[in-house]
Design an enzyme around this catalytic site. Structure first.
Site, PDB file in Angstrom:
ATOM      1  N   GLY A 243       0.817  -1.212   0.000  1.00  0.00           N
ATOM      2  CA  GLY A 243       0.000   0.000   0.000  1.00  0.00           C
ATOM      3  C   GLY A 243       0.846   1.255   0.000  1.00  0.00           C
ATOM      4  CB  ILE A 630      13.188  -4.110  18.500  1.00  0.00           C
ATOM      5  CG1 ILE A 630      13.827  -2.737  18.262  1.00  0.00           C
ATOM      6  CG2 ILE A 630      12.951  -4.833  17.180  1.00  0.00           C
ATOM      7  CD1 ILE A 630      12.980  -1.768  17.465  1.00  0.00           C
ATOM      8  CE  LYS A 634      13.134 -14.287   9.494  1.00  0.00           C
ATOM      9  NZ  LYS A 634      12.937 -15.761   9.593  1.00  0.00           N
ATOM     10  N   GLY A 703       6.950   2.734  16.282  1.00  0.00           N
ATOM     11  CA  GLY A 703       6.868   2.100  14.971  1.00  0.00           C
ATOM     12  C   GLY A 703       8.155   2.229  14.180  1.00  0.00           C
ATOM     13  CD  GLU A 706       5.355   5.550   7.795  1.00  0.00           C
ATOM     14  OE1 GLU A 706       4.409   5.700   7.010  1.00  0.00           O
ATOM     15  OE2 GLU A 706       5.317   4.737   8.726  1.00  0.00           O
TER      16      GLU A 706
END
Length: 741
Positions: A243, A630, A634, A703, A706
């Site tokens: 997307g 995290i 992976k 996150g 980005e």
């Protein structure tokens, strides 16, 4: 977070949906075939501005197998007000309404939908539809329209900021850089084209398989546009073939498929072609002007950043492009402003790291130019101007390990061996350049909900209406639920991509794990409390009086920490005579936080350039990232790798060109629109810097979708300057620009 022994989090777990994808078992929106399915093909406008005078459809209707042709003059009733066509990420303005009226607002606008018994017939018949237009003069030349740029306010506020007197400070600065950078229009180009399969259920109920990043968003849109109850609409998107932001808003295939299904009272599938994908949203082209002033040491004394971008005539789309520098670098005199030019094109939309990818390209290239002007190492310059707070909001960061990103990234890359002089490093016939840049991205969280169901056979289901466009959301949900409830990953089933599940926002902005993950934490903690309550019902229970903080959930058991007493989850449920525990949890961001929440990175790039041919190879990239805890290194590393490849594309390949004579994009296929391929991608080294953040959310996560692209194009551009001594300030950097005198 309740201690669970941490069996699954922080470990490199493979995707739980991997087998379905590599074996073809995963089905996408246009792969659902149901009995009686009809197929629609979209006819698009040949002009950029004007009105439809007449649609000639008789020849198309005469084709055997054609069921109907829908136009603005022949369609079911649709909503009339702007707010009904809005969605949760819509910019200010009047959203586009497919087949609503006779007005043409951009080239490639849907003007008709041909529906037939099979896809081939629909496409052929669509080629026979002819339109007469009253054409008006269009404006699509962004560069020529620059003088019309205006500051656009949103919710009463403009994207502008001032502190001190940047102009006066610049004039007094002994070291000055005044530069302008350009970025072209770019298109997302996910592998899966947009498609929708609208299944007519009768009684005005409809189920739609749609390519979307937001099932709930699309459900609400369909209900509003067609005036039907939300409970009568179900949007499904269990798998999405990429997307990058293009699926955040409902695209035209969705209302067109629903429109036809409601009119024909049968199921209809509409799929866009690759060429039609270029008529949708895009990353807006922009021009950025920067003026940096510094003292002799390189310390900033003045910072001015102006962004001029494009939007449609009917919506005012923009993101925060100029604020990032103010969040990274200390300066007493700052002036930031954004302006928009309206054009006769479709509305731009979010593309991976919207605002950050564009704005950080300009500021990080300008900082490199300032380093050269001040004769300071680019990394040393950034450390000299390092800020421990977000200066725009005047808030300290909840966590910021950017200094450690610089240190570890530079050490891994070998930055200390860099000869600072341009054109000073060579490998055989190739010039070698080393460049670096900084990345920053907001660590956002939105309100979300999730449901957890534990059954007496030890199986756990976790569900939320979020999407998975590729980052590994299925796996994240599975890992978190398994960890918190203490069951094996193999016993967990994750459900998503279904608007009937607990509410979730669109998947984008790198906020899904923080948002949905926090909701999963709440739902699973509620399951923990219920299991503990049931365990306390067992005869002579050793858990009497225990609280959640006193126990550990692991290995299908609940164990009391102080004495080691344990009971299986199944036995605890039996003790309470319960076959099923179902709990829903929600989470929302702390709107009153005293801290700024951001992820940071340091990117180091090596390029090798054939000086005679101008061919550029990005041979090495080291990206050191600080993004809180995290959960799965992976998957997280995979996200950074993909984002870096996107940054390589931005720097060297991607560009959508407009033929302003016709007002349309003439780059509209993957032969003309270049993206990096395997031969363009070499060594990419990802480092995750330890960063503890107890304030940001219960999981301490930020996150990573980005942050990997932000700053990458700048690092490559800076490396190209170091290799060649030439500053290329307009992307993409192609061989012709390097060879040009």
């Amino acid at each position: 977070m309740t201690d669970t022994g941490t069996s699954y989090l922080g470990k490199p777990t493979s995707r739980v949906d991997g087998q379905a994808k590599v074996t073809g078992a995963a089905k996408y929106a246009a792969e659902y075939i149901v009995p009686g399915l009809a197929f629609g093909f979209v006819v698009t406008s040949a002009i950029a501005r004007g009105r439809i005078r007449h649609i000639h459809s008789a020849d198309a209707l005469a084709v055997a197998g054609v069921l109907d042709i829908f136009t603005h003059a022949h369609r079911p009733k649709m909503a009339a007000s702007d707010e009904k066509y809005g969605d949760e990420v819509a910019p200010p303005g009047s959203p586009f309404r497919p087949l609503y009226d006779d007005q043409i607002r951009f080239s490639g606008q849907p003007v008709a939908l041909v529906v037939a018994e099979d896809a081939e017939t629909a496409r052929f018949a669509a080629s026979l539809v002819r339109l007469d237009y009253d054409q008006r003069t269009h404006i699509t030349d962004f560069e020529a329209s620059r003088g019309r740029a205006r500051v656009v306010r949103e919710n009463g506020e403009s994207h502008s900021y001032k502190r001190g007197n940047a102009v006066r400070a610049f004039d007094r600065s002994p070291v000055r850089v005044e530069v302008e950078y350009r970025m072209p229009v770019e298109h997302h180009n996910p592998m899966e084209m947009f498609g929708a399969t609208a299944i007519w259920e009768g009684d005005d109920r409809i189920t739609i398989y749609d390519k979307t990043q937001g099932p709930v968003n699309c459900r609400n849109y369909v209900a509003n546009v067609f005036g039907i109850p939300q409970k009568a609409v179900r949007i499904l998107s269990p798998y999405v073939g990429g997307g990058f932001g293009s699926g955040l808003r409902p695209q035209c295939e969705l209302p067109l498929a629903v429109l036809a299904a409601r009119a024909l009272r049968r199921s209809v599938q509409v799929t866009l072609t690759r060429q039609q994908m270029f008529t949708l949203g895009y990353r807006a082209g922009n021009i950025q002007s920067l003026a940096l002033g510094a003292d002799h040491s390189g310390r900033l004394t003045s910072l001015r950043h102006e962004w001029i971008g494009m939007t449609s005539q009917f919506e005012k789309f923009q993101r925060s492009y100029v604020t990032w520098s103010n969040q990274l670098y200390k300066c007493d005199n700052v002036e930031l402003v954004q302006r928009l030019v309206t054009l006769d094109q479709n509305t731009p939309c979010d593309m991976r790291a919207p605002g950050g990818a564009e704005g950080m390209f300009a500021i990080e290239c300008a900082m490199d130019e300032l380093a050269s002007a001040a004769n300071v190492d680019p990394l040393a310059l950034r450390l000299l101007n390092y800020s421990d707070k977000d200066q725009t909001e005047d808030k300290p960061y909840s966590s910021k390990e950017l200094r450690e990103c610089y240190r570890q990234g530079a050490e891994r890359f070998g930055w200390s061996r860099r000869n600072p002089q341009p054109r000073s490093m060579q490998d055989g016939n190739e010039l070698v350049g080393w460049g670096m840049a900084t990345g920053i991205w907001e660590a956002m969280q939105l309100e979300a909900s999730a449901k957890a169901v534990l059954t007496a056979n030890g199986s756990l289901e976790i569900a939320s209406a979020t999407a998975d466009i590729g980052p590994g959301t299925y796996t994240m949900m599975t890992q978190l639920a398994a960890e918190i409830v203490g069951v094996p990953i193999a016993h967990v089933t994750a459900r998503l991509g279904d608007s009937s599940l607990p509410h979730a926002p669109v998947e984008g902005g790198s906020f899904t794990t923080a948002s949905v993950g926090s909701a999963i934490h709440a739902a699973c903690q509620a399951v923990q409390k219920e299991v503990l309550r049931l365990a306390q019902k067992a005869p002579r229970s050793p858990f009497a009086g225990a609280k959640l903080a006193d126990v550990t959930f692991a290995n299908d058991k609940i164990r009391r920490n102080n004495n080691g007493a344990e009971i299986s989850l199944v036995d605890a449920m039996r003790a309470g005579n319960v076959e099923r525990i179902e709990k829903e949890g929600s989470a929302a961001p702390n709107e009153n936080s005293k801290y700024a929440h951001y992820a940071h990175s340091a990117i180091f790039a090596e390029v090798k350039i054939d000086e005679q041919l101008g061919v550029i190879r990005v041979t090495r990239i080291v990206n050191a990232v600080a993004a809180g805890r995290i959960l799965n290194p992976k998957l997280a590393a995979s996200q950074i790798l993909g984002a870096v490849v996107g940054g390589i594309g931005m720097a060297l390949h991607e560009e959508t060109l407009t033929d302003n004579r016709f007002g349309r994009f003439m780059t509209h296929n993957l032969a003309d629109y270049h993206v990096p391929v395997n031969a363009d991608v070499h060594a990419i080294d990802v480092i995750f810097v330890d960063e503890k953040d107890d304030e940001i959310n219960p999981l301490g996560i930020k996150g990573v979708g980005e942050i990997g692209i932000v700053g990458t194009a700048a690092a490559i551009a800076n490396a190209i300057y170091h290799a060649t001594g030439k500053r290329i300030r307009d992307l993409p950097i192609t061989p012709d620009k390097l060879l040009r005198d």
